[in-house]
Design an enzyme around this catalytic site. Structure first.
Site, PDB file in Angstrom:
ATOM      1  N   GLY A  31       8.444   4.853   2.378  1.00 33.70           N
ATOM      2  CA  GLY A  31       7.514   4.707   3.491  1.00 33.70           C
ATOM      3  C   GLY A  31       6.120   4.292   3.091  1.00 33.70           C
ATOM      4  O   GLY A  31       5.532   4.866   2.193  1.00 33.70           O
ATOM      5  N   SER A  32       5.560   3.284   3.754  1.00 25.38           N
ATOM      6  CA  SER A  32       4.210   2.858   3.438  1.00 25.38           C
ATOM      7  C   SER A  32       3.768   1.749   4.368  1.00 25.38           C
ATOM      8  O   SER A  32       4.124   1.734   5.541  1.00 25.38           O
ATOM      9  CB  SER A  32       4.116   2.422   1.988  1.00 25.38           C
ATOM     10  N   ARG A  33       3.028   0.779   3.813  1.00 26.80           N
ATOM     11  CA  ARG A  33       2.411  -0.249   4.653  1.00 26.80           C
ATOM     12  C   ARG A  33       2.196  -1.518   3.834  1.00 26.80           C
ATOM     13  O   ARG A  33       1.974  -1.464   2.619  1.00 26.80           O
ATOM     14  CB  ARG A  33       1.095   0.315   5.175  1.00 26.80           C
ATOM     15  N   ILE A  92       0.829  -1.197   0.000  1.00 26.09           N
ATOM     16  CA  ILE A  92       0.000   0.000   0.000  1.00 26.09           C
ATOM     17  C   ILE A  92       0.865   1.251   0.000  1.00 26.09           C
ATOM     18  O   ILE A  92       1.760   1.400   0.824  1.00 26.09           O
ATOM     19  CB  ILE A  92      -0.926   0.020   1.233  1.00 26.09           C
TER      20      ILE A  92
END
Length: 218
Positions: free
Chosen positions: A187-189, A157
């Site tokens: 940066g994320s998920r 994501i």
């Protein structure tokens, strides 16, 4: 430690910008205002080192066990809950989400061995990665890996800073636990959707390592 292939172009561009800025600073500023020239050097050097660090792949002993799901990403566990998956399973799944800060290692790894049976990219928003709506509304790439006991979905994501998701998997591909699944820049998920009732081995706010920490037992 090595540098990931996704970083070659970004690092080259950063080094060129670093060199140009500091050559101009040395030529036009250093004589009249040396402290400013040094400040520019320190700031641009820090940015360059950060970019290099972002694409690092540290040497690790990867965990391999056919009865375990391994964390696909570095970061912090921010969600452990049952959800209704509307994308693939059309029913209840157990979701475990890992938030990746810009300081984390950003290579994503296959959490188990199996066959890729689904791979789909979705355009979307760039909400902050810890927002619950990011799982369904943000730009994302979902893959489903089938293993002898069932299937799991891994979802990369994008976040407020992450503007590029790279996924290496294709439908029909056989993958090995710990091999590279993809990469998310800045940066994320990553969400993992497990069968309801799966024993989860991590806790909320736990810091985990991709390819090393055991996420669940199957």
């Amino acid at each position: 430690m090595t540098i990931h292939k996704e970083g070659y172009k970004s690092i080259l561009i950063t080094v060129i910008i670093f060199a140009v800025i500091n050559l101009l600073s040395f030529y036009f500023i250093s004589y009249s205002t040396p402290w400013l020239s040094w400040l520019i050097f320190i700031l641009t050097l820090g940015l360059t080192l950060f970019i290099v660090s972002f694409f690092r792949i540290p040497a690790r002993q990867l965990t391999k066990n056919e009865n375990q799901v391994i964390c696909p990403a570095d970061g912090k566990v921010v969600v452990i809950e049952e959800i209704i998956d509307e994308e693939y399973f059309k029913g209840k799944r157990l979701q475990v989400s890992i938030f990746m800060s810009p300081a984390n290692v950003h290579v994503n790894r296959n959490p188990l061995s199996g066959e890729v049976v689904y791979s789909q990219y979705h355009k979307g928003k760039y909400l902050v990665a810890w927002n619950p709506k990011s799982s369904t509304e943000n730009e994302r790439h979902s893959v489903v890996i089938r293993y002898p006991k069932g299937e799991i979905l891994v979802k990369q994501i994008a976040g407020a800073l992450a503007k590029r998701i790279v996924n290496y998997l294709t439908v029909g591909q056989k993958v090995e636990q710990g091999s590279e699944l993809g990469f998310i820049k800045f940066g994320s998920r990553v969400d993992v959707l497990l069968p309801v009732g799966t024993k989860v081995n991590v806790e909320l706010n736990q810091v985990v390592q991709g390819g090393v920490t055991v996420l669940a037992t199957i």
